[in-house]
Structure formats: C-alpha cells, structure tokens
Design a protein around this motif. Structure first.
Motif, PDB file in Angstrom:
ATOM      1  N   GLY A 157       0.768  -1.231   0.000  1.00  0.00           N
ATOM      2  CA  GLY A 157       0.000   0.000   0.000  1.00  0.00           C
ATOM      3  C   GLY A 157       0.798   1.278   0.000  1.00  0.00           C
ATOM      4  N   ALA A 158       2.080   1.249  -0.377  1.00  0.00           N
ATOM      5  CA  ALA A 158       2.901   2.455  -0.359  1.00  0.00           C
ATOM      6  C   ALA A 158       2.388   3.533  -1.310  1.00  0.00           C
ATOM      7  CB  ALA A 158       4.350   2.102  -0.703  1.00  0.00           C
ATOM      8  N   THR A 159       1.834   3.140  -2.445  1.00  0.00           N
ATOM      9  CA  THR A 159       1.329   4.136  -3.394  1.00  0.00           C
ATOM     10  C   THR A 159       0.165   4.918  -2.787  1.00  0.00           C
ATOM     11  OG1 THR A 159       1.997   2.701  -5.236  1.00  0.00           O
ATOM     12  CG2 THR A 159       0.444   4.484  -5.718  1.00  0.00           C
ATOM     13  N   ARG A 160      -0.739   4.217  -2.115  1.00  0.00           N
ATOM     14  CA  ARG A 160      -1.865   4.895  -1.445  1.00  0.00           C
ATOM     15  C   ARG A 160      -1.355   5.776  -0.310  1.00  0.00           C
ATOM     16  NH1 ARG A 160      -3.680  -0.344  -1.961  1.00  0.00           N
ATOM     17  NH2 ARG A 160      -3.318  -0.748   0.270  1.00  0.00           N
ATOM     18  N   LEU A 161      -0.340   5.295   0.403  1.00  0.00           N
ATOM     19  CA  LEU A 161       0.236   6.089   1.492  1.00  0.00           C
ATOM     20  C   LEU A 161       0.838   7.380   0.954  1.00  0.00           C
ATOM     21  CD1 LEU A 161       1.207   6.451   4.433  1.00  0.00           C
ATOM     22  CD2 LEU A 161       3.226   5.076   3.824  1.00  0.00           C
ATOM     23  N   MET A 162       1.582   7.276  -0.139  1.00  0.00           N
ATOM     24  CA  MET A 162       2.210   8.453  -0.738  1.00  0.00           C
ATOM     25  C   MET A 162       1.151   9.458  -1.179  1.00  0.00           C
ATOM     26  SD  MET A 162       5.374   9.357  -1.340  1.00  0.00           S
ATOM     27  CE  MET A 162       6.405  10.437  -2.336  1.00  0.00           C
ATOM     28  N   GLN A 163       0.072   8.970  -1.772  1.00  0.00           N
ATOM     29  CA  GLN A 163      -0.984   9.879  -2.231  1.00  0.00           C
ATOM     30  C   GLN A 163      -1.674  10.551  -1.050  1.00  0.00           C
ATOM     31  OE1 GLN A 163      -1.504  10.659  -5.537  1.00  0.00           O
ATOM     32  NE2 GLN A 163      -2.625  12.306  -4.519  1.00  0.00           N
ATOM     33  N   ALA A 164      -1.875   9.808   0.020  1.00  0.00           N
ATOM     34  CA  ALA A 164      -2.510  10.393   1.208  1.00  0.00           C
ATOM     35  C   ALA A 164      -1.647  11.507   1.797  1.00  0.00           C
ATOM     36  CB  ALA A 164      -2.758   9.306   2.249  1.00  0.00           C
ATOM     37  N   LEU A 165      -0.335  11.316   1.785  1.00  0.00           N
ATOM     38  CA  LEU A 165       0.571  12.338   2.306  1.00  0.00           C
ATOM     39  C   LEU A 165       0.632  13.551   1.388  1.00  0.00           C
ATOM     40  CD1 LEU A 165       3.451  10.010   3.566  1.00  0.00           C
ATOM     41  CD2 LEU A 165       1.796  11.243   4.972  1.00  0.00           C
ATOM     42  N   ARG A 166       0.472  13.340   0.090  1.00  0.00           N
ATOM     43  CA  ARG A 166       0.423  14.474  -0.842  1.00  0.00           C
ATOM     44  C   ARG A 166      -0.884  15.257  -0.661  1.00  0.00           C
ATOM     45  NH1 ARG A 166       2.515  10.709  -5.202  1.00  0.00           N
ATOM     46  NH2 ARG A 166       4.738  11.176  -5.443  1.00  0.00           N
ATOM     47  N   ASP A 167      -1.968  14.527  -0.431  1.00  0.00           N
ATOM     48  CA  ASP A 167      -3.262  15.184  -0.292  1.00  0.00           C
ATOM     49  C   ASP A 167      -3.366  15.966   1.018  1.00  0.00           C
ATOM     50  OD1 ASP A 167      -4.005  14.100  -2.702  1.00  0.00           O
ATOM     51  OD2 ASP A 167      -5.120  12.427  -1.825  1.00  0.00           O
ATOM     52  N   HIS A 216       8.350  -5.033   7.185  1.00  0.00           N
ATOM     53  CA  HIS A 216       7.471  -4.109   7.902  1.00  0.00           C
ATOM     54  C   HIS A 216       6.821  -3.134   6.920  1.00  0.00           C
ATOM     55  CE1 HIS A 216       8.894  -5.738  11.606  1.00  0.00           C
ATOM     56  NE2 HIS A 216      10.104  -5.243  11.507  1.00  0.00           N
ATOM     57  N   ALA A 217       6.525  -3.622   5.727  1.00  0.00           N
ATOM     58  CA  ALA A 217       5.979  -2.770   4.674  1.00  0.00           C
ATOM     59  C   ALA A 217       4.560  -2.310   5.019  1.00  0.00           C
ATOM     60  CB  ALA A 217       5.975  -3.539   3.355  1.00  0.00           C
ATOM     61  N   PRO A 218       4.184  -1.094   4.545  1.00  0.00           N
ATOM     62  CA  PRO A 218       5.034  -0.133   3.845  1.00  0.00           C
ATOM     63  C   PRO A 218       5.960   0.588   4.817  1.00  0.00           C
ATOM     64  CG  PRO A 218       2.845   0.776   4.139  1.00  0.00           C
ATOM     65  CD  PRO A 218       2.786  -0.631   4.659  1.00  0.00           C
ATOM     66  N   ALA A 219       7.179   0.832   4.381  1.00  0.00           N
ATOM     67  CA  ALA A 219       8.192   1.439   5.233  1.00  0.00           C
ATOM     68  C   ALA A 219       8.388   2.906   4.878  1.00  0.00           C
ATOM     69  CB  ALA A 219       9.513   0.687   5.097  1.00  0.00           C
ATOM     70  N   CYS A 220       8.767   3.665   5.874  1.00  0.00           N
ATOM     71  CA  CYS A 220       8.976   5.093   5.696  1.00  0.00           C
ATOM     72  C   CYS A 220      10.092   5.530   6.626  1.00  0.00           C
ATOM     73  CB  CYS A 220       7.683   5.841   6.022  1.00  0.00           C
ATOM     74  SG  CYS A 220       7.834   7.635   6.084  1.00  0.00           S
ATOM     75  N   ALA A 221      10.917   6.476   6.175  1.00  0.00           N
ATOM     76  CA  ALA A 221      11.946   7.070   7.024  1.00  0.00           C
ATOM     77  C   ALA A 221      11.583   8.523   7.276  1.00  0.00           C
ATOM     78  CB  ALA A 221      13.317   6.961   6.364  1.00  0.00           C
ATOM     79  N   VAL A 222      11.464   8.877   8.538  1.00  0.00           N
ATOM     80  CA  VAL A 222      11.203  10.261   8.940  1.00  0.00           C
ATOM     81  C   VAL A 222      12.500  10.806   9.519  1.00  0.00           C
ATOM     82  CG1 VAL A 222       9.862  11.788  10.418  1.00  0.00           C
ATOM     83  CG2 VAL A 222       8.785   9.762   9.399  1.00  0.00           C
ATOM     84  N   GLY A 223      13.218  11.580   8.704  1.00  0.00           N
ATOM     85  CA  GLY A 223      14.553  11.975   9.118  1.00  0.00           C
ATOM     86  C   GLY A 223      15.404  10.733   9.280  1.00  0.00           C
ATOM     87  N   HIS A 224      15.922  10.509  10.496  1.00  0.00           N
ATOM     88  CA  HIS A 224      16.732   9.332  10.770  1.00  0.00           C
ATOM     89  C   HIS A 224      15.953   8.252  11.505  1.00  0.00           C
ATOM     90  CE1 HIS A 224      20.209  11.270   9.192  1.00  0.00           C
ATOM     91  NE2 HIS A 224      20.284  12.181  10.140  1.00  0.00           N
ATOM     92  N   HIS A 225      14.628   8.341  11.490  1.00  0.00           N
ATOM     93  CA  HIS A 225      13.805   7.367  12.204  1.00  0.00           C
ATOM     94  C   HIS A 225      13.015   6.518  11.215  1.00  0.00           C
ATOM     95  CE1 HIS A 225      14.680   9.296  16.051  1.00  0.00           C
ATOM     96  NE2 HIS A 225      14.407  10.452  15.481  1.00  0.00           N
ATOM     97  N   ASP A 274      -0.932   8.739  10.120  1.00  0.00           N
ATOM     98  CA  ASP A 274      -0.940   9.128  11.525  1.00  0.00           C
ATOM     99  C   ASP A 274       0.384   8.802  12.199  1.00  0.00           C
ATOM    100  OD1 ASP A 274      -2.381  10.006  13.989  1.00  0.00           O
ATOM    101  OD2 ASP A 274      -1.983   7.925  14.572  1.00  0.00           O
ATOM    102  N   ARG A 275       0.931   7.612  11.950  1.00  0.00           N
ATOM    103  CA  ARG A 275       2.214   7.239  12.564  1.00  0.00           C
ATOM    104  C   ARG A 275       3.335   8.151  12.073  1.00  0.00           C
ATOM    105  NH1 ARG A 275       3.953   1.206  12.740  1.00  0.00           N
ATOM    106  NH2 ARG A 275       5.099   2.071  14.503  1.00  0.00           N
ATOM    107  N   ILE A 276       3.296   8.494  10.805  1.00  0.00           N
ATOM    108  CA  ILE A 276       4.320   9.385  10.251  1.00  0.00           C
ATOM    109  C   ILE A 276       4.202  10.770  10.880  1.00  0.00           C
ATOM    110  CG2 ILE A 276       5.106  10.531   8.152  1.00  0.00           C
ATOM    111  CD1 ILE A 276       4.182   7.978   6.634  1.00  0.00           C
ATOM    112  N   ALA A 277       2.982  11.266  11.001  1.00  0.00           N
ATOM    113  CA  ALA A 277       2.783  12.591  11.595  1.00  0.00           C
ATOM    114  C   ALA A 277       3.264  12.618  13.039  1.00  0.00           C
ATOM    115  CB  ALA A 277       1.307  12.973  11.509  1.00  0.00           C
ATOM    116  N   ARG A 278       3.000  11.556  13.788  1.00  0.00           N
ATOM    117  CA  ARG A 278       3.457  11.505  15.175  1.00  0.00           C
ATOM    118  C   ARG A 278       4.979  11.496  15.246  1.00  0.00           C
ATOM    119  NH1 ARG A 278      -0.353   7.292  15.945  1.00  0.00           N
ATOM    120  NH2 ARG A 278       1.361   5.856  16.436  1.00  0.00           N
ATOM    121  N   THR A 279       5.614  10.799  14.303  1.00  0.00           N
ATOM    122  CA  THR A 279       7.079  10.742  14.292  1.00  0.00           C
ATOM    123  C   THR A 279       7.662  12.107  13.935  1.00  0.00           C
ATOM    124  OG1 THR A 279       6.964   8.415  13.633  1.00  0.00           O
ATOM    125  CG2 THR A 279       9.080   9.520  13.380  1.00  0.00           C
ATOM    126  N   VAL A 280       7.056  12.792  12.968  1.00  0.00           N
ATOM    127  CA  VAL A 280       7.499  14.147  12.617  1.00  0.00           C
ATOM    128  C   VAL A 280       7.396  15.063  13.832  1.00  0.00           C
ATOM    129  CG1 VAL A 280       6.974  16.190  11.225  1.00  0.00           C
ATOM    130  CG2 VAL A 280       6.964  13.915  10.153  1.00  0.00           C
TER     131      VAL A 280
END
Length: 553
Positions: free
Chosen positions: A108-118, A137-146, A154-160
């Motif tokens: 689901g990385a493509t849907r995740l990317m679109q949600a973050l763009r929207d 652990h897909a879909p995977a994302c790096a927030v800075g060095h995390h 939501d998880r990405i926003a909390r990490t930011v």
C-alpha cells in the motif's frame, strides 16, 4: 590591435564568503581534511544545516584543495544529499521518505504516498525513496533518521512531531563475550588457530560470498594473501536490493558476531585496516557500531584500526568496486575488472571484501575442527550450509529466515513463514530480489542456491525472496522493478543508463514489443560494465519466458 585585458582581481567562477568557510569549519568539528572523507564531510554539513549550500561546497572544495566540480559531482550523485542555492529558502526541518520498492507497493505504499500528498504534514518534505531495508514491515517510511514500519499517515505525523518509534538496541560487547563471543578470535590471536588452518577450514566448509555473486571465500583469502601489503578488509553492509534486509537483521541481533568475523578474516589475510561501509538508511546501527567498535581496542581484540563509513543513498554502491570508489570519497562508479579488488582494491592495495552474512558464519565455522563439516551438512538437496533468506510479500509471517541452502520457496512459505497471507494464493516469486527474475508457482519446488536457477534465467543472489499472489499484477511488478533500475543506474555506461530508461518507457505501452525488449536486454547484458545493467532486464525476460501471454500486455 585588440587591447590587452586587465588582470582579474579574483578567480573566475563562483566564490564563497569568510562566513561560509567558518560555517564549514564549525560543521566538520575537527574532522581531518582528506579526499577520502569527502562524503563524511558532506554528511556533517547536511546534518548541521539540513541541506548542502553551494557556498559551503565551494568553501569545502578550497579547504580540500579540490576543483569545485569534484565536490559537486559527488554531492549530486548520492540521493540523500539535498543541494540548494545560497539564496534558496531554508528547507523543511524533516524529510519523509516513503519506500516505493515492490514489497512496499504491494503493502500500500502508493496509497500512502498519495494520502501524504493530499494532506501534507507541516514541517516535512516528502520524497519517494527506493528500498529502505524494512520490507518485512511494509510499507516502510523514514522520517529523518527514524524508520517507521507499517507506516500510516498518523504514525508518520506523530514521528514528525517527535514521537518516534523505538529502534532495536543491539547487544553490547559484554553481552557477546558472556555468551562465549571472541573465543575463536582469541585463539587466532594467540596462535592456537594458525592462519593456514583457518584457510583450510573455510575451504572445507565450502563457504561462499553471500552478497550475491557466490565467489568461494577461500579463493578470495588466498588471492589477497598472495599480493604484498598493506592490505585491507572491507565489510559491505550497503544492501539496497529491494526485498533484502539480512544485513540489518544480523547487525541488530548480533553485531559483535559480524565484527568477530571481520577480525578473523583480517587476521587470516594479514590486513592492516578494516572498513565498514554501512547504508545510510540504518542510522541506529551506525550509532551502535561506533560505540561497539570503540570498545574493541581497549579489550585487546583489534589488531588494526576499524573505520566506519556511511553511505548516502546509492544502490550501485553495493557493487564491490563502486563501494571502493565511494570509500575513497568519489561517485560510486563501478571499476573495470581486472584488476580485481584482491589485487588492487582500496587505495590500489589488496582488499578482501565480504558481505555481512559471510562474516556472520566465520566464528561458527572456524571455532572447532568439526565446524566446517557441521556447517556444510546443514544444506538440503546436496547443497552446502545455511543461508539467510529475506522473505517479504504475500506471506503470513515475513522476515529474516535462517534456512538450509537448497530450500525451496514453497518450503520457505510453509515451514518458515507461516504460509500464505489470508486471502492470497501463491502465484509467483522473486528468488533473488529485483535482479533475480520472476518465476511462476509451478517452479516453486526448485532448490534455492547458487547456480540452481540458471536454467530458468534466474539466480538467488542475496536471498531476497518476494512472494506474489493471484491478486498481484505481474506486469506492474516488472514496471516497478525497471523504474528502480532506471533511477539507480549510476549513468557511467550508455547501455545501462539509456537501456534502463528505454525499457521502463517500453513497459508502459499497452502492448509490449517482445522482440525489441529482448534485443534491448541483450545489448544491455553485453555492454554494461557491472551487474546492474547486465541483470536489470531479468524480470522482463523471465516473465516473457515463464508466464502465459494472456497475463502480460
């Protein structure tokens, strides 16, 4: 008569201010000014300022006595460096990288990317990224060095916002020694395990390089030993093949086992220095390794200096000679061979290059006279030893699996991965990551090891197994893989640079030109310098060979 031009009051080209130079000095914090440390210097600048400003790069070039083009060509080569004009506004404080490699897209990385763009996250720059080494652990994302696994907006926003998930803490030196660690190295350093015996045991075990090529380890050792020193040992921890995360697993669970393997190999070949090239996507491992390497010399375990170097986002640096170029502070351009690294490697000196997994097995093999036979006997179907398989995709329990060489993908799914994910039926698989090809389910009982899949146009490579189901679009999988190779081509040779771009374009057609795709694949295989261009078309060729035409464009 044309009048003579007045002499210039300052050098031609762009300049930098005293303040810019002072900023570089401060960012480097006393680091040595050396050509081979250029990438480390760039990291230090970006870590401090969030980007690389042109003026800072010009100042750094002057301090290193390099032409500015040499600094700029390195800074622009690596994907993790963010170059900005001096007048450009400050970058966002955090970069969010969403993995777009095949296992993450399947999750689901493509849907995740679109949600973050929207719904952009304030203070974050969004970037599409290649494999982050967290396919299980897909879909995977790096927030800075995390790293954020099973990522959601939501998880990405909390990490930011600063609520980052905890990363594994690798065991320390005292923990490893309490379990008997470094006992084999101590025997080697004391002379109780002679170098010739070490070489004999590795040869008896049949250990091969497990980074992909499978070259016999004993032959590597013998080649390096045959050439006059100084010599080096280099650890290739730059896994970037989509679907591969075994280096991460080994270094998270038992880093000192890898370090002991490195020191054993270094002792065996009389190495004068050791080097670890770690991918930039594993910052938690970099910090752990810095700490644990520093503990080795006071404990009397390191005969040589060990240098830890940081990659900067370039898949090509997993190729051994491109890695050497990067260690020397240059772009990761693969070298022509011969000479081979064992003859003329790092800084032109004999160099033994091993991947993390190969080193993992050395203490076990070298520890006892029975070690080689015990290791070799653990294979299946006449194959030798154990291997780590990174299993991702449509299985119930993805992850790193220690399994016998010669295991089949069906056994990996059923015995090691809990079966297929609910609602999915096994349809196809990648036996060796992005470049290893794609095979149908009906060939799921072939043994997975070096050479066993040659007749099918595939290879097992680094053991990255991606399982696809009846719900996956095989043509779209091939497009994803070719886009990866197009983006990761170093650009040095025309067959790869142009061929991957042309192939990615051709695969977007509603009907594939099969004859032209095959011709292009042959030209790329014949003319490319390294394995990236030579193997990039394997996913396409194997689809055309093994799957019915009605499943493809």
């Amino acid at each position: 008569m044309t009048p003579r031009r007045a002499p210039r009051s300052r050098p031609r080209g762009r300049g930098f201010t005293a303040e810019m130079r002072e900023a570089v000095v401060t960012a480097l914090s006393g680091m040595e000014l050396r050509r081979d440390l250029l990438i480390e210097h760039l990291h230090a600048l970006q870590d401090r300022f969030g980007c690389l400003r042109e003026g800072h790069l010009l100042a750094l070039a002057a301090m290193l006595r390099l032409a500015p083009v040499e600094v700029f060509e390195v800074a622009t080569f690596y994907a993790h460096f963010n170059l900005l004009d001096d007048a450009a506004p400050e970058p966002e404080p955090v970069t969010v990288r969403v993995c777009e490699s095949l296992p993450c897209v399947m999750a689901g990385a493509t849907r995740l990317m679109q949600a973050l763009r929207d719904a952009p996250i304030a203070g974050a720059r969004l970037v599409a990224a290649p494999c982050l080494g967290a396919c299980h652990h897909a879909p995977a994302c790096a927030v800075g060095h995390h790293l954020v696994g099973a990522a959601t907006p939501d998880r990405i926003a909390r990490t930011v916002a600063g609520d980052a998930p905890a990363m594994p803490a690798p065991p320390a030196l005292t923990d490893y020694r309490a379990r008997g660690g470094y006992r084999v190295l101590a025997a080697a350093l004391a002379g109780d395990l002679p170098r010739e015996v070490m070489l004999e045991r590795i040869q008896e075990a049949g250990l091969r390089g497990l980074g992909g090529a499978g070259f016999p380890a004993a032959r590597k050792w013998a080649l390096v030993r045959a050439n006059p020193g100084p010599r080096h040992v280099v650890v290739n921890a730059d896994e970037g093949e989509p679907g591969t995360f075994k280096d991460r697993f080994c270094l998270e669970t038992e880093p000192h086992r890898v370090l002991e393997g490195m020191l054993l190999a270094a002792h065996a070949v009389h190495a004068d220095a050791g080097w670890i090239y770690l991918r930039d996507e594993y910052p938690h491992l970099r910090h752990a390794l810095q700490r644990e390497i520093a503990a080795l010399a006071p404990a009397g375990l390191a005969e040589m200096p060990i240098h830890l170097r940081r990659g900067a986002g370039a898949y090509i640096c997993g190729e051994e000679t491109a890695l050497l170029e990067s260690l020397e502070g240059r772009r990761g351009y693969p070298r022509h061979k011969p000479p081979f690294p064992g003859e003329a490697g790092l800084f032109g000196q004999p160099t033994l290059i091993h991947n993390v997994e190969t080193l993992w097995f050395l203490p076990q093999i070298l520890g006892t006279p029975e070690g080689p036979a015990t290791y070799a006997a653990q294979g299946r179907r006449g194959r030798t030893g154990l291997r780590f398989f990174s299993v991702s995709g449509r299985v119930r329990d993805p992850g790193e699996k220690l399994a016998p060489a010669g295991v089949t993908v069906r056994e990996l799914i059923e015995e090691f991965s809990g079966g297929m994910a609910p609602g999915h039926r096994f349809a196809a698989y990648l036996p060796g990551g992005a470049s290893g090809g794609i095979l149908p389910e009906r060939l799921g009982d072939l043994p997975l090891d070096f050479g066993t899949l040659d007749a099918q146009g595939c290879f097992v490579g680094s053991g990255a197994v991606v399982v696809l189901s009846d719900q996956d679009d095989l043509a779209e999988a091939a497009r994803n893989l070719l886009r990866f190779f197009r983006d990761e081509s170093c650009g040095q040779c025309t067959p790869c640079r142009v061929g991957t771009a042309k192939a990615a374009q051709m695969l977007e057609a509603p009907v594939w030109n099969r004859a032209l795709l095959k011709d292009l694949a042959q030209a790329m295989a014949d003319g490319s310098i390294c394995g990236l261009g030579q193997a990039a078309m394997n996913p396409v060729l194997t689809l055309l060979r093994h799957f019915p035409e009605d499943r493809l464009p």
